[in-house]
Write an enzyme that holds these catalytic residues in place. Structure first.
Site: not given
Ligand code: EPU
Length: 339
Positions: A162, A238, A334
């Site tokens: 990012r 995010s 972000e």
């Molecule tokens: N989780 C929780 N609580 C929640 C949601 C998720 O504990 O309410 C935990 C779960 O264990 C899950 C983990 O957090 O496995 C990660 O969640 P998720 O797979 O949804 O990915 P993220 O880390 O929240 C990142 C990117 C997203 C991207 C997804 C998929 C960042 C800041 N965000 O989200 O990017 O779509 O991975 O690759 O790196 C964005 O940047 O706007 C964005 C949506």
């Protein structure tokens, strides 16, 4: 150019906001003309794409320029890869669809990400195991300081998670005009992300049988399940980046919180799931007047209707403090602030 321009409909978060002046630039001449006018009047200048990663404050001083450069040109690279040059104002997901329809794989993991090509480059969008930088050959920028157009190689852009040079002092005078994508001549599916693996299995597909278009559909399904549609509920995706911490700190946290969600990076660094930290701090589904935290995903701040950028930032600050107090980890926002 228009004065006292409402920006509410120009960001996906949809905060109530007004700019002193607003204009669109779709050619270099237009951009240079607007920049000259701003300099003559001593106005601060701000750039906007599709506003998908932007928090607009109530009063934005100076001139907001919406980057509307169009263009889509396909060419062959000497090694057989396909180069697709896209204007910075093109909607990134339109490019994803267009390349897939032309039988070109490579962008499918980045399906359904809101925003323009320019915005995608500046913040090096990433999802489901792929970052935009891995699919770029070069970009062109207008250097406001030198008043010249420059081509930057991927290396010169200093892409990281990012992050790009455009987010630093060294790249502050760069306005992205176009990006040249590099799509591989030999396509292989990137399906390592747990959510994708599960969806593939549910559809009876494997990494070697799935097509790029099918994978795009899978990514769209997985995203729609987790992330609110900005047309229905204002949000900027995010809201915080996933924090990167030392192994020592991670180990301390894991001892106290065995369910901590993390990913191993090289060099003894660990990346934590910010969503987990926010949920564990008690903020998932939290409501504070017109703003809140999405009840299906703790990393998404939402505009429940009529919120201001100031109210969004106040909630963000409250969350940062709560997570810091509980885990000793400082979350970093972000989206960028327009104001
Ligand atoms: N989780 C929780 N609580 C929640 C949601 C998720 O504990 O309410 C935990 C779960 O264990 C899950 C983990 O957090 O496995 C990660 O969640 P998720 O797979 O949804 O990915 P993220 O880390 O929240 C990142 C990117 C997203 C991207 C997804 C998929 C960042 C800041 N965000 O989200 O990017 O779509 O991975 O690759 O790196 C964005 O940047 O706007 C964005 C949506």
């Amino acid at each position: 150019m228009q004065a006292h321009y409402p920006l509410d409909g120009l960001t996906t978060l949809g905060t109530q906001a007004k700019a002193d002046y607003f204009a669109e630039a779709s050619t270099l001449d237009e951009l240079e003309g607007l920049l000259a006018e701003a300099t003559a009047n001593d106005w601060p200048v701000h750039f906007l794409g599709a506003g998908a990663n932007t928090i607009a404050m109530s009063h934005v001083k100076g001139l907001v320029i919406k980057i509307a450069f169009k263009g889509y040109e396909v060419a062959a690279a000497p090694n057989g890869d396909v180069l697709v040059k896209c204007g910075a104002g093109e909607i990134f997901d339109d490019i994803v669809r267009r390349t897939l329809q032309a039988g070109l794989g490579g962008l499918e993991n980045l399906s359904a990400i809101p925003g323009t090509v320019g915005g995608a480059v500046v913040q090096n969008i990433g999802a489901y195991g792929v970052e935009l930088a891995e699919r770029l050959a070069s970009i062109t920028v207008y250097d406001r300081a030198q008043k010249v157009v420059r081509v930057l190689s991927v290396e010169e852009c200093d892409f990281r998670y990012r992050h790009s040079i455009m987010k630093t002092e060294a790249g502050q005078s760069f306005v992205v005009l176009s990006a040249t994508l590099r799509l591989p001549s030999v396509w292989t599916a990137v399906t390592g992300y747990k959510d994708l693996e599960m969806e593939l299995e549910a559809r009876g597909l494997t990494p070697s049988t799935v097509t790029a278009s099918e994978l795009s559909e899978i990514v769209r399904t997985v995203r729609a399940r987790k992330l609110p549609d900005p047309k229905v509920l204002g949000n900027a995706g995010s809201f915080f980046t996933n924090p990167i911490i030392s192994k020592v700190h991670w180990h301390e946290l894991l001892t106290d919180h065995p369910s901590l969600v993390y990913y191993r990076l090289g060099g003894g660094r660990m990346k934590l799931a910010a969503a987990w930290l926010i949920e564990a701090a008690g903020y998932k589904g939290h409501v504070s007047g017109m703003v809140g935290v999405y009840d299906h995903h703790a990393l998404i701040l939402v505009n429940r209707g009529g919120a201001t950028g100031e109210a969004v930032l106040a909630l963000a600050e409250e969350i940062i403090q709560a997570v810091k107090k509980r885990f000793g980890v400082t979350l970093v926002m972000e989206p960028v602030i327009l104001g």
